[in-house]
Motif scaffolding. Structure first.
Motif, mmCIF file in Angstrom:
data_model
loop_
_atom_site.group_PDB
_atom_site.id
_atom_site.type_symbol
_atom_site.label_atom_id
_atom_site.label_comp_id
_atom_site.label_asym_id
_atom_site.label_seq_id
_atom_site.Cartn_x
_atom_site.Cartn_y
_atom_site.Cartn_z
ATOM 1 N N THR A 177 -10.016 10.001 -11.997
ATOM 2 C CA THR A 177 -7.897 9.468 -12.685
ATOM 3 C C THR A 177 -7.870 9.390 -11.049
ATOM 4 O OG1 THR A 177 -8.225 11.197 -13.697
ATOM 5 C CG2 THR A 177 -8.134 9.556 -15.142
ATOM 6 N N GLN A 178 -7.573 11.113 -10.851
ATOM 7 C CA GLN A 178 -6.652 11.273 -9.553
ATOM 8 C C GLN A 178 -7.218 10.116 -8.668
ATOM 9 O OE1 GLN A 178 -8.119 15.884 -9.286
ATOM 10 N NE2 GLN A 178 -5.402 15.403 -9.523
ATOM 11 N N ARG A 179 -8.744 9.953 -8.375
ATOM 12 C CA ARG A 179 -9.125 9.049 -7.245
ATOM 13 C C ARG A 179 -8.552 7.322 -7.532
ATOM 14 N NH1 ARG A 179 -14.838 6.917 -5.985
ATOM 15 N NH2 ARG A 179 -14.686 5.860 -4.276
ATOM 16 N N VAL A 180 -8.159 6.892 -8.665
ATOM 17 C CA VAL A 180 -8.028 5.526 -8.952
ATOM 18 C C VAL A 180 -6.554 5.568 -8.692
ATOM 19 C CG1 VAL A 180 -7.796 4.227 -11.087
ATOM 20 C CG2 VAL A 180 -9.530 5.412 -10.608
ATOM 21 N N MET A 181 -5.624 6.490 -9.449
ATOM 22 C CA MET A 181 -4.052 6.720 -8.833
ATOM 23 C C MET A 181 -3.889 6.746 -7.368
ATOM 24 S SD MET A 181 -2.400 7.729 -11.490
ATOM 25 C CE MET A 181 -0.624 8.655 -11.551
ATOM 26 N N GLU A 182 -4.472 7.531 -6.915
ATOM 27 C CA GLU A 182 -4.121 7.441 -5.168
ATOM 28 C C GLU A 182 -4.657 5.694 -4.900
ATOM 29 O OE1 GLU A 182 -7.367 10.485 -4.188
ATOM 30 O OE2 GLU A 182 -6.078 12.491 -4.690
ATOM 31 N N GLN A 183 -5.281 5.544 -4.970
ATOM 32 C CA GLN A 183 -5.976 3.983 -4.227
ATOM 33 C C GLN A 183 -4.226 2.561 -4.720
ATOM 34 O OE1 GLN A 183 -10.302 2.657 -4.319
ATOM 35 N NE2 GLN A 183 -10.885 4.529 -3.355
ATOM 36 N N LEU A 184 -4.444 3.424 -6.254
ATOM 37 C CA LEU A 184 -3.236 2.058 -6.323
ATOM 38 C C LEU A 184 -2.287 2.751 -5.849
ATOM 39 C CD1 LEU A 184 -3.848 1.797 -10.324
ATOM 40 C CD2 LEU A 184 -4.509 0.282 -8.748
ATOM 41 N N ALA A 185 -2.043 3.457 -5.818
ATOM 42 C CA ALA A 185 -0.347 4.203 -4.990
ATOM 43 C C ALA A 185 -0.748 4.182 -3.077
ATOM 44 C CB ALA A 185 -0.363 5.136 -4.954
ATOM 45 N N ALA A 186 -1.737 3.617 -2.343
ATOM 46 C CA ALA A 186 -1.933 3.880 -1.325
ATOM 47 C C ALA A 186 -1.427 2.210 -1.047
ATOM 48 C CB ALA A 186 -3.031 3.960 -0.755
ATOM 49 N N GLU A 187 -1.986 1.039 -2.584
ATOM 50 C CA GLU A 187 -2.508 -0.396 -2.026
ATOM 51 C C GLU A 187 -1.049 -0.666 -2.846
ATOM 52 O OE1 GLU A 187 -6.240 -2.300 -2.251
ATOM 53 O OE2 GLU A 187 -7.032 -0.743 -2.124
ATOM 54 N N LEU A 188 -0.508 -0.524 -3.834
ATOM 55 C CA LEU A 188 0.856 -1.016 -4.189
ATOM 56 C C LEU A 188 1.668 0.006 -4.445
ATOM 57 C CD1 LEU A 188 -1.333 -2.335 -6.770
ATOM 58 C CD2 LEU A 188 -0.649 -3.498 -4.827
ATOM 59 N N GLU A 189 2.985 0.441 -3.060
ATOM 60 C CA GLU A 189 3.466 1.071 -2.510
ATOM 61 C C GLU A 189 4.644 1.166 -3.996
ATOM 62 O OE1 GLU A 189 4.478 1.573 0.845
ATOM 63 O OE2 GLU A 189 3.081 1.911 2.035
ATOM 64 N N ASP A 190 4.899 -0.034 -4.125
ATOM 65 C CA ASP A 190 6.329 -0.655 -5.408
ATOM 66 C C ASP A 190 5.143 -0.397 -6.760
ATOM 67 O OD1 ASP A 190 7.861 -1.307 -3.410
ATOM 68 O OD2 ASP A 190 8.070 -2.833 -3.186
ATOM 69 N N LEU A 191 4.760 -0.237 -7.141
ATOM 70 C CA LEU A 191 3.958 0.466 -8.627
ATOM 71 C C LEU A 191 4.340 1.712 -8.691
ATOM 72 C CD1 LEU A 191 2.481 -1.835 -9.878
ATOM 73 C CD2 LEU A 191 0.964 -0.862 -10.193
ATOM 74 N N PHE A 242 6.851 6.100 -20.972
ATOM 75 C CA PHE A 242 5.950 4.774 -20.451
ATOM 76 C C PHE A 242 6.817 3.888 -21.347
ATOM 77 C CE2 PHE A 242 2.539 2.012 -20.883
ATOM 78 C CZ PHE A 242 2.723 1.793 -19.259
ATOM 79 N N ALA A 243 6.637 4.862 -22.620
ATOM 80 C CA ALA A 243 7.673 3.550 -23.787
ATOM 81 C C ALA A 243 9.081 2.844 -22.615
ATOM 82 C CB ALA A 243 7.269 3.812 -25.145
ATOM 83 N N ALA A 244 10.012 3.986 -22.201
ATOM 84 C CA ALA A 244 11.251 3.376 -21.679
ATOM 85 C C ALA A 244 11.401 3.209 -20.792
ATOM 86 C CB ALA A 244 11.320 5.302 -21.684
ATOM 87 N N GLY A 245 10.386 2.975 -19.790
ATOM 88 C CA GLY A 245 9.692 2.374 -19.037
ATOM 89 C C GLY A 245 10.178 2.663 -17.154
ATOM 90 N N GLU A 246 9.579 4.371 -17.464
ATOM 91 C CA GLU A 246 9.814 4.418 -16.499
ATOM 92 C C GLU A 246 8.061 4.550 -15.292
ATOM 93 O OE1 GLU A 246 10.380 8.821 -17.038
ATOM 94 O OE2 GLU A 246 11.647 8.936 -17.953
ATOM 95 N N ALA A 247 7.345 3.917 -16.330
ATOM 96 C CA ALA A 247 6.769 3.426 -15.219
ATOM 97 C C ALA A 247 6.346 2.097 -15.111
ATOM 98 C CB ALA A 247 5.111 4.289 -15.031
ATOM 99 N N ASP A 248 4.668 1.975 -14.357
ATOM 100 C CA ASP A 248 4.903 0.054 -14.708
ATOM 101 C C ASP A 248 3.358 -0.185 -15.070
ATOM 102 O OD1 ASP A 248 6.864 -1.195 -13.510
ATOM 103 O OD2 ASP A 248 5.874 -0.043 -11.665
ATOM 104 N N VAL A 249 1.898 1.505 -15.011
ATOM 105 C CA VAL A 249 0.948 1.308 -15.424
ATOM 106 C C VAL A 249 0.524 2.796 -15.732
ATOM 107 C CG1 VAL A 249 -1.253 1.042 -14.873
ATOM 108 C CG2 VAL A 249 0.040 -0.076 -13.517
ATOM 109 N N LEU A 250 -0.081 2.799 -16.907
ATOM 110 C CA LEU A 250 -0.731 4.159 -17.127
ATOM 111 C C LEU A 250 -2.160 4.085 -17.426
ATOM 112 C CD1 LEU A 250 0.506 6.545 -18.637
ATOM 113 C CD2 LEU A 250 -0.350 4.756 -20.851
ATOM 114 N N VAL A 251 -2.568 4.843 -16.238
ATOM 115 C CA VAL A 251 -3.756 5.095 -15.909
ATOM 116 C C VAL A 251 -4.713 6.671 -16.762
ATOM 117 C CG1 VAL A 251 -5.505 6.059 -13.737
ATOM 118 C CG2 VAL A 251 -3.675 4.525 -13.550
ATOM 119 N N GLY A 252 -5.179 6.201 -17.395
ATOM 120 C CA GLY A 252 -6.010 6.794 -17.952
ATOM 121 C C GLY A 252 -7.780 6.980 -18.201
#
Length: 774
Positions: free
Chosen positions: A529-543, A566-576
């Motif tokens: 999960t950590q590696r996926v989070m890092e790649q998503l954050a690097a490529e989609l900075e606004d996410l 997450f339900a309150a809309g504080e994030a767009d993607v839940l990685v788990g």
């Protein structure tokens, strides 16, 4: 069986079980006749000068011969009369037989931590109060002025007062109180104080209060509710409903019927992370008196919950309890309904320490003993439960009644499944973990006000060797399972890697090229999960991203807090990890994505296909539960795999039929039984020698029963916490095609205590009947 004797007991001697050693031990105490102590009572005794809570397991009118001439301490007081009733005792005996474990070991596992211990506070024995003695023993000595003031103070408060109130609010010192107790002017006793909002406690009326009205059921839900109510006592039912079909509403309305009839209800969920949402729904419907019980609670909280169940049973008052697998042992009286949500989930199996029970089978046994109905719910039923829905013989009724919810609430469509062939991504020069279609879909989430969940099957990390050009997976030449990558570290280097089969122990060197196409893109497969989070954050900075795994959800309310954010809309993607797929209802989620599905497809395990399809279908059900339609996107190097094919067409029943036929032909579960004996020791050689000796000890009995013995062999993870691990696999025929009754047709093994005596000191043994992973 626990020894027993008639109640009430005559003055004599008591055998009291205390937590001492691995399973606990029994000690002899004198029975003060005026207390009326009997089998099943919780008592306070002293051992080596310290107070302990113990369970009375036998009484005797004659002094034990071994203790002639020796002093025997009396029991100090009775803390709970009839803490164990005959039905609960019968349940423990059945579980001990089913799991091939000692009875006291099973008892210790079933009771909440701290229930039998030294600490009165941890054991939930309530608070201390002092009261006036009717006939003080020290009355011939006049009390001092301060002592008289305390006596007068108690008289004004009805003759009794809590210690904390006497000290904090009233200003009397502890030494004064202790002196008056020694003189016999005061009598000390312990009282139980229920938790606020609990049955009979402050702030609430006894029983379950309805707050939110039930939702009108659709025709399929109404039919299921009627069938549950009409089912005979002890009947098992399987509620097979697609994700989002309203299974929880069926649970709640069935529970309401039982509570109104004066019977208790137990609802189980497989993971602590599912408890907050389930608990909230139950409390909105029935009030705050719902009892919560799971390992995420403190020891004292679990003891209080246990005592609330006991107290309700003594008052013959129905109650509703919600918990994880350990809650299956809660002492609920007048039990009318047991619900196992997501019954297929492997978290219901206790793998260590012993007893290695499965909550589903314990619930099945308990339902038969108490006459309660057992309701199993799932969108992807286990093969074992599905098989029980089929008649064992033509013309006979099935063991389990099948109920169906074939459509989502509001007739919302199931989300379509879209495959991304990662082999083609590689051909096109895209070598990143996140495919181009998934990246494009994620980019538009925030603008549309939608959310996504991304599953990273971490269990498959470095689990197998795959060619990223052609999708070829290295299989065992003797077994139809993927070879597993193993690693042995070396001093000053990266270490050595090789391939191994966990079924036949075949081994071979780790190659650097694919034997099918010759590609060098031939590497161990997996990502966390950590590696996926890092790649998503690097490529989609606004996410905006949130991580949902065991590391990010620690603490009592870790799951609840993160899901609320997450339900309150504080994030767009839940990685788990796999926790994402279990029972969450998030209406804004329109995309469910799976990275590296191959990590689940090619695990070297009998149940790999079944568990993979269950997980993927459950994850797919997270999308499109609100007003907006959903979509599922699966990245895979094996789009032709049968599991992927069944995922796309959504025909889970067809998969079950195919898988059952394969299992039938091979004589595997549920048409056969298995048992895993795990040994652990300080040294590899000593553990291996002990495993070999144990194999020879049990081989004759296995062969006589027609069972096969495989091993001994090193465990897949051969060393854990500095201990070497070896295992023996036992395999034989089941009593019936659907599996034997719990505890029936037991394992052809000597008693657990005899097996342990055959092992040298320092080598431990775990007996795991019907293991979920081999």
């Amino acid at each position: 069986m626990l020894p027993s004797s008639p109640r009430p007991a005559a003055p004599g001697w008591l055998e009291v079980w205390l937590e001492a050693g691995r399973e606990g031990r029994t000690f002899t105490y004198a029975n003060p006749g005026h207390l009326g102590i009997g089998v099943g009572d919780l008592v306070r005794v002293r051992l080596q000068g310290r107070p302990h809570t113990g369970l009375v397991v036998a009484t005797s009118a004659e002094r034990p011969a071994a203790l002639e001439g020796k002093g025997i301490l009396p029991v100090d007081e009775v803390l709970q009369s009839a803490a164990i009733d005959p039905l609960w005792q019968a349940l423990l005996e059945g579980v001990a037989g089913q799991c091939h474990a000692g009875l006291f070991r099973t008892l210790k596992s079933a009771l909440p931590p701290g229930w039998l211990g030294q600490s009165r506070r941890a054991a939930g024995l309530g608070r201390l109060q002092w009261q006036l003695r009717p006939d003080p023993a020290g009355s011939e000595v006049p009390p001092s002025a301060r002592q008289q003031a305390l006596l007068d103070h108690l008289a004004r408060h009805g003759g009794q007062r809590l210690l904390r109130d006497l000290v904090a609010a009233d200003g009397f010192g502890r030494s004064l109180i202790a002196t008056m107790e020694r003189r016999g002017l005061l009598l000390r006793e312990s009282i139980r104080t229920p938790a606020p909002g609990g049955p009979g406690g402050p702030g609430g009326e006894p029983g379950c209060l309805r707050q939110e009205p039930p939702r009108p059921p659709n025709p399929a839900q109404a039919a299921a509710i009627r069938a549950i109510a009409a089912a005979p006592a002890g009947q098992s039912l399987l509620l097979w409903g697609v994700t989002g079909s309203g299974k929880t509403e069926v649970y709640l309305q069935a529970a309401a019927q039982e509570l109104e009839a004066g019977r208790s209800v137990l609802i189980l969920a497989p993971e602590i992370g599912l408890i907050p949402q389930l608990l909230d729904r139950c409390r909105r419907r029935f009030g705050q008196d719902v009892i919560e019980y799971h390992s995420g609670m403190g020891d004292g909280e679990r003891v209080v919950a246990w005592r609330r169940c006991l107290d309700a049973g003594l008052r013959r008052q129905p109650c509703l309890a919600v918990g994880t697998r350990s809650a299956v042992f809660l002492p609920l009286g007048q039990l009318g309904l047991i619900v196992l949500d997501e019954e297929h989930d492997g978290s219901y199996k206790q793998e260590s320490p012993m007893p290695c029970y499965h909550a589903r089978e314990v619930a099945r046994l308990r339902a038969r003993l108490t006459g309660a109905r057992l309701l199993l719910g799932s969108a992807t039923p286990s093969l074992e439960s599905w098989c029980r829905c089929q008649p064992a013989r033509r013309g006979e009724p099935a063991d389990t009644l099948l109920l169906a919810l074939p459509e989502r609430i509001g007739q919302r469509p199931l989300p379509p499944v879209r495959l991304v062939d990662m082999r083609q991504e590689l051909v096109d020069g895209h070598r990143r973990l996140i495919s181009r279609p998934l990246m494009a879909r994620l980019e538009g989430l925030r603008e549309k006000g939608e959310q996504a969940v991304v599953l990273v099957p971490r269990r498959g990390y470095r689990a197998f060797l795959s060619c990223r050009s052609c999708g070829e997976v290295v299989l065992c030449p003797h077994c139809d399972v993927a070879l597993t990558v193993h690693h042995a570290p070396r001093a000053g280097g990266d270490g050595r890697e090789w391939l191994r089969c966990h079924w036949c122990d075949h081994r071979q060197e780790l190659g650097d090229r694919c034997g099918h196409c010759g590609s060098s893109a031939f590497k161990p497969f997996g990502a966390g999960t950590q590696r996926v989070m890092e790649q998503l954050a690097a490529e989609l900075e606004d996410l905006r991203l949130l991580r949902f795994d065991r590391d990010s959800t620690r603490g009592r309310d870790g799951h609840r807090r993160l899901l609320e954010r997450f339900a309150a809309g504080e994030a767009d993607v839940l990685v788990g990890t796999q926790m994402l797929a279990k029972g969450m209802d998030l209406p804004r989620v329109t995309l469910a994505a799976v990275l590296a599905a191959d990590g689940l497809l090619h695990r070297p395990d009998l149940r790999a296909s079944e568990q993979c399809l269950q997980l993927l279908l459950q994850l797919a059900g997270r999308a499109g539960r609100g007003e907006r339609p959903g979509e599922v996107l699966v990245q895979t190097y094996s789009p032709e795999h049968p599991v992927i094919r069944h995922l796309v067409d959504g025909r889970y029943e067809a998969f079950l039929a195919e898988e059952l036929e394969l299992r039938r032909q091979s004589g595997m579960v549920p048409f056969g039984r298995a048992c895993l004996l795990r040994l652990a020791g300080l040294t590899a050689s000593g553990t291996a020698t002990a495993a070999a000796a144990l194999a020879e000890r049990i081989r004759p009995g296995l062969e006589a029963a027609g069972w096969m013995l495989i091993g001994p062999a090193p465990a897949p993870v051969a060393r854990v916490a500095g201990r070497s691990r070896w295992q023996l696999l036992l395999h034989g025929a089941a009593a019936t095609p659907a599996g034997s009754e719990p505890g029936a047709g037991g394992l052809p093994l000597p008693a657990e205590s005899e097996l342990r005596r055959a092992l040298p000191p320092g080598v431990s043994l775990t007996i795991d009947p019907d293991p979920l992973e081999l």
